[in-house]
Design an enzyme around this catalytic site. Structure first.
Site, PDB file in Angstrom:
ATOM      1  N   ASP A  78      25.668 108.637  46.511  1.00  0.00           N
ATOM      2  CA  ASP A  78      24.936 107.687  47.366  1.00  0.00           C
ATOM      3  C   ASP A  78      23.795 108.428  48.037  1.00  0.00           C
ATOM      4  OD1 ASP A  78      24.200 105.718  49.452  1.00  0.00           O
ATOM      5  OD2 ASP A  78      26.142 104.800  49.002  1.00  0.00           O
TER       6      ASP A  78
ATOM      7  N   LYS B 257      29.071  91.900  43.764  1.00  0.00           N
ATOM      8  CA  LYS B 257      28.534  91.067  44.857  1.00  0.00           C
ATOM      9  C   LYS B 257      28.034  89.776  44.214  1.00  0.00           C
ATOM     10  CE  LYS B 257      28.962  94.998  47.014  1.00  0.00           C
ATOM     11  NZ  LYS B 257      30.138  95.306  47.801  1.00  0.00           N
TER      12      LYS B 257
ATOM     13  N   PRO C 208      29.246 104.775  53.927  1.00  0.00           N
ATOM     14  CA  PRO C 208      29.544 106.027  54.628  1.00  0.00           C
ATOM     15  C   PRO C 208      30.863 106.681  54.212  1.00  0.00           C
ATOM     16  CG  PRO C 208      30.074 104.158  56.034  1.00  0.00           C
ATOM     17  CD  PRO C 208      29.475 103.584  54.774  1.00  0.00           C
TER      18      PRO C 208
HETATM   19  C1  LIG Z   1      28.747  98.264  50.559  1.00  0.00           C
HETATM   20  S1  LIG Z   1      28.076  99.856  50.734  1.00  0.00           S
HETATM   21  C2  LIG Z   1      29.386 100.888  50.234  1.00  0.00           C
HETATM   22  C3  LIG Z   1      30.440 101.068  51.272  1.00  0.00           C
HETATM   23  C4  LIG Z   1      31.462 102.104  50.876  1.00  0.00           C
HETATM   24  N1  LIG Z   1      32.248 101.680  49.713  1.00  0.00           N
HETATM   25  C5  LIG Z   1      32.435 102.373  52.007  1.00  0.00           C
HETATM   26  O1  LIG Z   1      33.599 102.076  51.855  1.00  0.00           O
HETATM   27  O2  LIG Z   1      32.011 102.935  53.026  1.00  0.00           O
HETATM   28  C6  LIG Z   1      26.998  99.933  49.391  1.00  0.00           C
HETATM   29  C7  LIG Z   1      26.381 101.288  49.187  1.00  0.00           C
HETATM   30  O3  LIG Z   1      25.695 101.278  47.940  1.00  0.00           O
HETATM   31  C8  LIG Z   1      24.648 102.192  48.044  1.00  0.00           C
HETATM   32  N2  LIG Z   1      23.716 101.977  46.939  1.00  0.00           N
HETATM   33  C9  LIG Z   1      22.991 100.886  46.636  1.00  0.00           C
HETATM   34  N3  LIG Z   1      22.287 101.095  45.523  1.00  0.00           N
HETATM   35  C10 LIG Z   1      22.588 102.352  45.107  1.00  0.00           C
HETATM   36  C11 LIG Z   1      22.178 103.147  44.009  1.00  0.00           C
HETATM   37  N4  LIG Z   1      21.329 102.675  43.105  1.00  0.00           N
HETATM   38  N5  LIG Z   1      22.699 104.382  43.883  1.00  0.00           N
HETATM   39  C12 LIG Z   1      23.581 104.866  44.790  1.00  0.00           C
HETATM   40  N6  LIG Z   1      23.995 104.151  45.850  1.00  0.00           N
HETATM   41  C13 LIG Z   1      23.502 102.911  46.003  1.00  0.00           C
HETATM   42  C14 LIG Z   1      24.056 101.946  49.423  1.00  0.00           C
HETATM   43  O4  LIG Z   1      23.362 103.070  49.872  1.00  0.00           O
HETATM   44  C15 LIG Z   1      25.334 101.675  50.230  1.00  0.00           C
HETATM   45  O5  LIG Z   1      25.751 102.854  50.903  1.00  0.00           O
END
Ligand SMILES: C[S@@+](CC[C@H](N)C(=O)[O-])C[C@H]1O[C@@H](n2cnc3c(N)ncnc32)[C@H](O)[C@@H]1O
Length: 354
Positions: A239, A304, A221
């Site tokens: 995202d 990760k 978010p």
């Molecule tokens: C750990 S969260 C990120 C949190 C963010 N850094 C923060 O500080 O709020 C991981 C994010 O990666 C996004 N995500 C996963 N695969 C993705 C993709 N292929 N392209 C874009 N976003 C992706 C997910 O929707 C999720 O919002």
């Protein structure tokens, strides 16, 4: 004075990664030893017969991913009396090299943290006495070594030293940061801590400020985007998920609902950060592509980790980047760290400024 072990502090549950990583480096530096640890204890001991102080000077602290803090230790004190512990400790401690500070430390576990008040009081009393006896130098004095007191119980502790210019002054290697109430997610602290570790504080203005441009992959978010905006950057947040509305109101963020693995910036940016939750090798390949195409100058990304072979996985990812950049003859600097605010993940920094 005889240093019989090196104490390595790590996040509880990462002892085997910490042990394997340090053993490889020690072996590379020509030292043999063996590790002792218990799972979830939050620390590892590397037992050796060679010179522990030399080893701490030969291995670069910053090259270690899983070690948060380290020191070369005297024989453990394991039968301390319930009262007047200082008189038992002072003799051996007086043989340590000159220090000007003493860090009070405990294992970063639920049990360990309960010992913090005890470790704090004992180390204050010890520092005061050592200064009165001119064994410890005044706080501001320049010394090569920093003293550590690591309490394992009221009766059992380790005393040691670490090199001031090859270590960290943070007790237990922990950077405590206050969660900013306006930030959209707790993840925000990972990027803030990453900057503290990878970008010297006096360079923040030049490297982070002044209206720089950034791309945040996997932004929602918006915890990381919030940090970028706080520095005055103009950010493209990539995202599919929703971004915090307050953050969008800043006028500094464009939300691009694209796939981070296919998004291409229309022109190069100063910073790219990536917190996408996906396989580490896939994220790494994408980071390498950004670097090879010259799409950013500096990069912070999170990997990760899998359940097993986490040290190996990190090394393979870092090697993929090194090999790719060396084959393309691109100069770079790459480092990684298991930050305090990281859980089952590590944070990497790639510098491509040339
Ligand atoms: C750990 S969260 C990120 C949190 C963010 N850094 C923060 O500080 O709020 C991981 C994010 O990666 C996004 N995500 C996963 N695969 C993705 C993709 N292929 N392209 C874009 N976003 C992706 C997910 O929707 C999720 O919002």
């Amino acid at each position: 004075m005889s240093f019989t072990s090196i104490l390595l502090q790590c996040r509880a549950g990462f002892e085997s990664e910490c042990a394997a990583e340090f053993s490889e480096q020690a072996l590379g530096a020509g030292h043999t030893g063996y590790v002792r640890f218990e799972r979830n204890a939050g620390y590892v001991r590397f037992m050796l017969q060679t010179d522990a102080l030399a080893l701490l000077q030969q291995v670069s602290f910053r090259s270690l991913v899983f070690t948060r803090q380290w020191c070369a230790c005297l024989e453990p004190f394991d039968q301390l009396p319930a009262t007047d512990r200082l008189s038992v400790l002072l003799g051996p401690v007086a043989t340590l090299p000159a220090c000007a500070e003493l860090l009070a430390e405990v294992p970063d576990t639920t049990e360990g943290r309960e010992l913090l008040p005890f470790a704090g009081k004992l180390s204050s009393a010890m520092a005061q006495t050592l200064r009165q006896q001119a064994i410890m130098l005044p706080r501001k004095a320049r010394t090569d070594w920093r003293m550590h007191l690591f309490a394992l119980s009221g009766r059992h502790l380790l005393m040691g030293v670490s090199p001031v210019n090859n270590g960290t002054k943070l007790a237990m290697g922990i950077r405590r940061l206050k969660f900013p109430a306006q930030a959209p997610s707790r993840s925000t602290l990972k990027l803030e801590e990453a900057w503290h570790w990878f970008v010297p504080r006096h360079q923040w203005g030049e490297r982070l400020g002044g209206g720089k441009t950034a791309v945040d992959l996997g932004a929602a978010p918006g915890g990381w985007t919030w940090q970028l905006v706080q520095q005055g950057m103009f950010v493209t947040a990539v995202d599919n998920g929703p971004m915090s509305e307050d953050l969008m109101d800043s006028g500094q963020v464009v939300h691009s609902r694209e796939d981070a693995f296919y998004y291409q910036p229309p022109k190069p940016v100063d910073w790219m950060v990536c917190d996408v939750a996906d396989k580490p090798a896939r994220v790494t390949a994408r980071m390498l592509e950004w670097a090879l195409r010259g799409w950013c100058r500096e990069m912070i990304f999170n990997l990760k980790l899998p359940m097993k072979k986490r040290h190996l996985e990190v090394q393979q990812c870092l090697d993929m980047i090194r090999t790719g950049l060396e084959q393309a003859d691109i100069s770079y600097s790459l480092s990684a760290r298991h930050l305090y605010h990281d859980r089952e993940e590590v944070t990497c920094y790639l510098d491509l400024r040339r």
